[in-house]
Enzyme design. Sequence first.
Site, mmCIF file in Angstrom:
data_model
loop_
_atom_site.group_PDB
_atom_site.id
_atom_site.type_symbol
_atom_site.label_atom_id
_atom_site.label_comp_id
_atom_site.label_asym_id
_atom_site.label_seq_id
_atom_site.Cartn_x
_atom_site.Cartn_y
_atom_site.Cartn_z
ATOM 1 N N SER A 280 -2.779 7.902 6.383
ATOM 2 C CA SER A 280 -1.110 8.184 6.361
ATOM 3 C C SER A 280 -0.659 9.481 6.790
ATOM 4 C CB SER A 280 -0.920 7.735 4.792
ATOM 5 O OG SER A 280 -1.374 8.674 4.048
ATOM 6 N N LYS B 67 -11.062 -7.584 6.330
ATOM 7 C CA LYS B 67 -11.899 -7.017 7.120
ATOM 8 C C LYS B 67 -12.165 -7.689 8.574
ATOM 9 C CE LYS B 67 -14.669 -4.936 3.372
ATOM 10 N NZ LYS B 67 -13.522 -3.808 3.102
ATOM 11 N N CYS C 239 0.956 -1.407 -0.066
ATOM 12 C CA CYS C 239 0.148 -0.176 0.078
ATOM 13 C C CYS C 239 0.917 1.166 0.095
ATOM 14 C CB CYS C 239 -0.923 0.201 1.043
ATOM 15 S SG CYS C 239 -1.679 1.610 1.309
ATOM 16 N N VAL D 163 -5.455 0.444 5.789
ATOM 17 C CA VAL D 163 -4.114 0.629 6.386
ATOM 18 C C VAL D 163 -3.317 1.941 5.877
ATOM 19 C CG1 VAL D 163 -3.496 -1.818 6.581
ATOM 20 C CG2 VAL D 163 -3.444 -0.744 4.528
#
Lengths: 251, 257
Positions: B91, B64, B37, B77
Amino acid sequence: MWFHPVATGEAAVTVEAHNKPQDLTLWSTWFDPFSHRPWIALEEKQVPYQFRNTNPFLQEPSFLGVSPRGLVPALTVADGRPVNDSIIICEYIEDAFPSAPSLFPQDPYERSVVRTWVDRVNKGFVPCFFRLMQAQPTTEPEAHEKALQELYDELSAVCANWKGPFFLGEKFSLVDIAIGPWAVRDFIVERYRGFERQKVKGWTEWAEALASRPSIAKTTSEKYVEFNQTFLRNESHSRVAIAARSGRSIL
Amino acid sequence: MATTGPKYHPVATGAATETVQQHQEPEDLTLWAGWFCPFTQRAWIALEEKSIPYKYIEVNPYLKDPGFLAISPKGLVPTLTLPDGRPVNDSLIICEYLEDAHPSSSPLLPKDPYERAQARTWIKHINEAVVPAFFRLLQAQPSEQDKQAKALAELNEALRTVCQKVKGPYFFGEEFGLVDVAIAPWAVRDFIVQEYRGFRRDDVPGWGSWAEALESRGSVARTTSEKERYVEFNQTFLKNEGHSMVGKAARSGRAIE
């Protein structure tokens, strides 16, 4: 002009008191809720500033030099360099004038909580408010009902974390500034869109605390409804309205 | 084991492998991460830059898991948790938290208030213009030439605007900071749109040199996995089957929340 050209009420007094050139200039449109945010921040800090009203729909060249996309608010500093975006301007004011009152708590985790909820107000509550303003109850009852419920859901989510009298409790912070302009504008959706304060637990009390905060009371005008007629008739040409209508978040 | 969402390699690879292994002990801070990610990589870079101790926990957000949803209500995330379990989400909010909590370790924001405002302005531009354009380009299928051309033009324009402000080698010059952190994960991943979507670094003045400086920054290189694994993960976007919220948001034209 189809809307009153200048601030009225208490705000007119504040504008009068800030009409001389200073290091800081707030370029604003008196009725704009986003411009209202840094105005509140400047009043909180009690620092000198000049308030300059501009009509953003006219895209005046002097103003476009300061704000290339023509958006209010903009803040120019001593050498004329601009800061854009209502929240970034508030953060600049906080960084430039760290003395009391601070718009952020000291604790790093609490600061992240403030950022999280400022973000949530911006991305959830504000677009929902504009969509409700534009949803016509007579011609589009389903869209109106949906918009009303979404606003209740979003506002409830924020209010569930409000401690009272302000978001963090006793301390007034950037979350209060972020939502404050709508505490003095929600009467519009009460009057024209069926919004009821008491349907959102905590909102009445929070909104009253916000409206009576001097930095907000002294920057609030009387003629918001007149300006908002275009939103209410879903004819608004403003970027915020166009963004809200197409479902995009306001950039 | 039943999985939902895209199939992808379950753990970090390449240079990131060692970094993950070095962060398996309990620490005050825990980074709940997806190795693939780009948003996770921002927070990961900030932790590495500031040499802050942390425990790295790999999460598959597509599962999940209820335990994860308890700390990350949107199921996204990265999430950072404190010793008492309180979470920080998003983030960039995580990066600002780390900056507030560790102000003297390799500061990521300038001291000058006006420059800080500039940093925030360009971070916002990266988040609202560059990143969504990247995802729209990724998802524009070869069969949709018009859409691909439009997405490519938008990405080039969004990048061009911010690259004009880069002093070099990093955004503010010698000092690596939060604007660099905000865009670095896409310097790591633009090879994908180069290979599959016609993007060329040379088409954007200043991007090539900035991207190379970012890719070779220690904190970025140490949190980067093998190229093939990124391609594998991104198959879902490349075939426009996106399961992710970021993909759905980009497809509907909304800014990524």
